[in-house]
Design a protein around this motif. Sequence first.
Motif, mmCIF file in Angstrom:
data_model
loop_
_atom_site.group_PDB
_atom_site.id
_atom_site.type_symbol
_atom_site.label_atom_id
_atom_site.label_comp_id
_atom_site.label_asym_id
_atom_site.label_seq_id
_atom_site.Cartn_x
_atom_site.Cartn_y
_atom_site.Cartn_z
ATOM 1 N N LYS A 39 10.782 4.591 -1.118
ATOM 2 C CA LYS A 39 10.486 5.978 -1.473
ATOM 3 C C LYS A 39 10.875 6.159 -2.930
ATOM 4 O O LYS A 39 12.009 5.876 -3.305
ATOM 5 C CB LYS A 39 11.278 6.933 -0.568
ATOM 6 N N ASN A 77 -3.362 16.850 4.520
ATOM 7 C CA ASN A 77 -3.839 16.859 5.920
ATOM 8 C C ASN A 77 -2.781 17.427 6.870
ATOM 9 O O ASN A 77 -2.880 17.315 8.063
ATOM 10 C CB ASN A 77 -4.183 15.427 6.355
ATOM 11 N N ARG A 78 -1.723 18.009 6.279
ATOM 12 C CA ARG A 78 -0.685 18.556 7.157
ATOM 13 C C ARG A 78 -1.003 20.003 7.484
ATOM 14 O O ARG A 78 -1.742 20.654 6.753
ATOM 15 C CB ARG A 78 0.672 18.515 6.435
ATOM 16 N N LEU A 120 15.558 7.085 10.994
ATOM 17 C CA LEU A 120 14.983 6.067 10.117
ATOM 18 C C LEU A 120 16.100 5.405 9.298
ATOM 19 O O LEU A 120 16.915 6.108 8.686
ATOM 20 C CB LEU A 120 13.963 6.717 9.170
ATOM 21 N N LEU A 164 2.105 4.689 1.376
ATOM 22 C CA LEU A 164 2.148 5.225 2.739
ATOM 23 C C LEU A 164 1.997 6.738 2.723
ATOM 24 O O LEU A 164 1.521 7.338 3.677
ATOM 25 C CB LEU A 164 3.472 4.841 3.394
ATOM 26 N N GLY A 165 2.473 7.344 1.639
ATOM 27 C CA GLY A 165 2.381 8.806 1.572
ATOM 28 C C GLY A 165 2.843 9.276 0.211
ATOM 29 O O GLY A 165 3.429 8.510 -0.542
ATOM 30 N N LEU A 225 8.680 9.834 12.409
ATOM 31 C CA LEU A 225 7.838 8.646 12.328
ATOM 32 C C LEU A 225 8.001 7.831 13.603
ATOM 33 O O LEU A 225 8.896 8.097 14.403
ATOM 34 C CB LEU A 225 8.257 7.811 11.107
ATOM 35 N N ARG A 263 0.822 -1.213 0.000
ATOM 36 C CA ARG A 263 0.000 0.000 0.000
ATOM 37 C C ARG A 263 0.860 1.268 0.000
ATOM 38 O O ARG A 263 1.974 1.253 0.513
ATOM 39 C CB ARG A 263 -0.946 -0.005 1.203
ATOM 40 N N VAL A 303 8.880 13.590 1.570
ATOM 41 C CA VAL A 303 7.566 13.531 0.915
ATOM 42 C C VAL A 303 6.561 13.989 1.950
ATOM 43 O O VAL A 303 6.780 13.824 3.146
ATOM 44 C CB VAL A 303 7.178 12.102 0.462
ATOM 45 N N ALA A 317 2.464 14.024 3.241
ATOM 46 C CA ALA A 317 1.178 13.344 3.067
ATOM 47 C C ALA A 317 0.237 14.283 2.319
ATOM 48 O O ALA A 317 0.526 15.471 2.197
ATOM 49 C CB ALA A 317 0.576 13.044 4.435
ATOM 50 N N TYR A 328 10.870 0.520 7.422
ATOM 51 C CA TYR A 328 9.431 0.773 7.525
ATOM 52 C C TYR A 328 9.138 1.146 8.970
ATOM 53 O O TYR A 328 9.454 0.387 9.892
ATOM 54 C CB TYR A 328 8.639 -0.480 7.134
ATOM 55 N N ALA A 329 8.564 2.318 9.184
ATOM 56 C CA ALA A 329 8.199 2.763 10.533
ATOM 57 C C ALA A 329 6.743 2.349 10.750
ATOM 58 O O ALA A 329 5.825 3.013 10.265
ATOM 59 C CB ALA A 329 8.350 4.281 10.627
ATOM 60 N N VAL A 363 5.732 7.072 -1.241
ATOM 61 C CA VAL A 363 6.361 6.051 -0.390
ATOM 62 C C VAL A 363 5.422 4.842 -0.360
ATOM 63 O O VAL A 363 4.219 5.016 -0.162
ATOM 64 C CB VAL A 363 6.529 6.555 1.059
ATOM 65 N N GLY A 405 4.741 2.412 13.184
ATOM 66 C CA GLY A 405 3.833 3.195 14.021
ATOM 67 C C GLY A 405 3.236 4.403 13.336
ATOM 68 O O GLY A 405 2.370 5.079 13.888
ATOM 69 N N GLY A 406 3.682 4.666 12.113
ATOM 70 C CA GLY A 406 3.097 5.800 11.386
ATOM 71 C C GLY A 406 3.693 7.130 11.810
ATOM 72 O O GLY A 406 4.812 7.189 12.306
ATOM 73 N N ALA A 427 10.182 0.237 3.438
ATOM 74 C CA ALA A 427 9.455 1.323 2.765
ATOM 75 C C ALA A 427 10.261 1.712 1.538
ATOM 76 O O ALA A 427 11.492 1.811 1.618
ATOM 77 C CB ALA A 427 9.313 2.526 3.702
HETATM 78 C C1 LIG Z 1 -2.011 9.568 5.123
HETATM 79 S S1 LIG Z 1 -0.957 8.315 5.693
HETATM 80 O O1 LIG Z 1 -0.804 8.433 7.142
HETATM 81 O O2 LIG Z 1 -1.388 7.043 5.254
HETATM 82 N N1 LIG Z 1 0.491 8.597 5.018
HETATM 83 C C2 LIG Z 1 1.185 9.700 5.584
HETATM 84 C C3 LIG Z 1 2.575 9.579 5.227
HETATM 85 C C4 LIG Z 1 3.140 10.558 4.439
HETATM 86 C C5 LIG Z 1 4.472 10.446 4.082
HETATM 87 C C6 LIG Z 1 5.229 9.368 4.504
HETATM 88 C C7 LIG Z 1 4.632 8.370 5.270
HETATM 89 C C8 LIG Z 1 5.380 7.222 5.756
HETATM 90 C C9 LIG Z 1 6.692 7.051 5.392
HETATM 91 N N2 LIG Z 1 7.351 5.987 5.910
HETATM 92 C C10 LIG Z 1 8.626 5.558 5.759
HETATM 93 CL CL1 LIG Z 1 9.781 6.355 4.792
HETATM 94 C C11 LIG Z 1 8.820 4.440 6.494
HETATM 95 N N3 LIG Z 1 7.656 4.135 7.100
HETATM 96 C C12 LIG Z 1 6.756 5.095 6.739
HETATM 97 C C13 LIG Z 1 5.404 5.288 7.075
HETATM 98 N N4 LIG Z 1 4.794 4.397 7.904
HETATM 99 C C14 LIG Z 1 3.446 4.320 8.242
HETATM 100 C C15 LIG Z 1 3.045 3.278 9.065
HETATM 101 C C16 LIG Z 1 1.699 3.144 9.422
HETATM 102 C C17 LIG Z 1 0.744 4.072 8.980
HETATM 103 N N5 LIG Z 1 -0.604 3.926 9.316
HETATM 104 C C18 LIG Z 1 -0.903 3.126 10.510
HETATM 105 C C19 LIG Z 1 -2.397 2.772 10.556
HETATM 106 O O3 LIG Z 1 -3.198 3.957 10.395
HETATM 107 C C20 LIG Z 1 -2.968 4.603 9.129
HETATM 108 C C21 LIG Z 1 -1.515 5.038 8.990
HETATM 109 C C22 LIG Z 1 1.162 5.124 8.149
HETATM 110 C C23 LIG Z 1 2.503 5.254 7.797
HETATM 111 N N6 LIG Z 1 4.739 6.350 6.570
HETATM 112 C C24 LIG Z 1 3.332 8.492 5.637
#
Ligand SMILES: CS(=O)(=O)NCc1cccc(-c2cn3c(Cl)cnc3c(Nc3ccc(N4CCOCC4)cc3)n2)c1
Length: 272
Positions: free
Chosen positions: A42, A164-165, A74, A19-20, A143, A17, A159, A161, A92-93, A27, A95-96, A40
């Motif tokens: 990028k 929503n920032r 990271l 991530l952003g 993260l 999926r 990058v 999101a 991969y982080a 990502v 916890g978001g 992850a």
């Molecule tokens: C709208 S969103 O929350 O889906 N995406 C926002 C966003 C924007 C830019 C970079 C990332 C990002 C980058 N990452 C990297 Cl590099 C490594 N791990 C992550 C990484 N990890 C990650 C792990 C979990 C989640 N979840 C957890 C369950 O709820 C929804 C979001 C999101 C990002 N995210 C996320």
Amino acid sequence: DRAASQRLHLSQFEIGRPLGKGKFGRVYLVRHRESGFICALKVLDKAQIAREKAEVHVRREIEVHSNLRQPGILGFYNWFHDERRIFLVLEYAAGGELYRLLRREGRFPEKRAARYSAQVAAALRYLHSKHVMHRDIKPENILIGLYGELKLADFGYSVHAPSNRRGTLCGTLDYLPPEMVAAGRKKYSGAVDQWTLGVLTYEFLTGEAPFEDSPAMTTRRIERGDMKPLPASISKEAKHYVHSLLVLDPSKRLSFDDALAHPWIVKHCGPR
Ligand SMILES: CS(=O)(=O)NCc1cccc(-c2cn3c(Cl)cnc3c(Nc3ccc(N4CCOCC4)cc3)n2)c1
């Protein structure tokens, strides 16, 4: 190294999926087929980088990030490219984003705020030991790892999101220290990151940035160090810690060593 990046190719990854997404690309959560390793990916678009005249910047950020190894940063595992894109293989982080957690919880209890502040201080101390500084530290660029630990994740080719920032895309002033808002010229000294640690910790404790106001007023507040008072419910040690970082004179700000030895940090994290 070149040999490793010679071997890596997009087809070796199962794409999961998104991530952003942001300025230079997206990502994705991916799995390396052979090893089963989750990471992850990028994806930076070369044409977009060229349009922004950011080639040198991206090259330098890859050079810097690939040489860093510290739990609060990271992980950067590898990179490769094809004719159109640059691919960064990153930790991969799970916890978001810290930004979302802070918005959802409103603010953090002091124990969590102290632990997070200590993790960022240790990561910044490591960055400074490698002569890397000013990593644009704000909740949007941090993260959360699998065990709830913080990971500094933005190394310039960041990058963002979907919208929503906060107005970070236009670069919020909230995190800039006095010596940067006043001079106008970006004069980075190590102490900039100590100021930023203070702003970040304030935001952990209250959910708001200390100088948050209208753009014009924010600059004035920062120049005067005129922060909004911390709530009475905040402990005096926490107040002392934040006030020792948000000091106008860069030479008088708490060093990272002193921050990690501060009573508020030691009380919640134990001596490190
Ligand atoms: C709208 S969103 O929350 O889906 N995406 C926002 C966003 C924007 C830019 C970079 C990332 C990002 C980058 N990452 C990297 Cl590099 C490594 N791990 C992550 C990484 N990890 C990650 C792990 C979990 C989640 N979840 C957890 C369950 O709820 C929804 C979001 C999101 C990002 N995210 C996320």
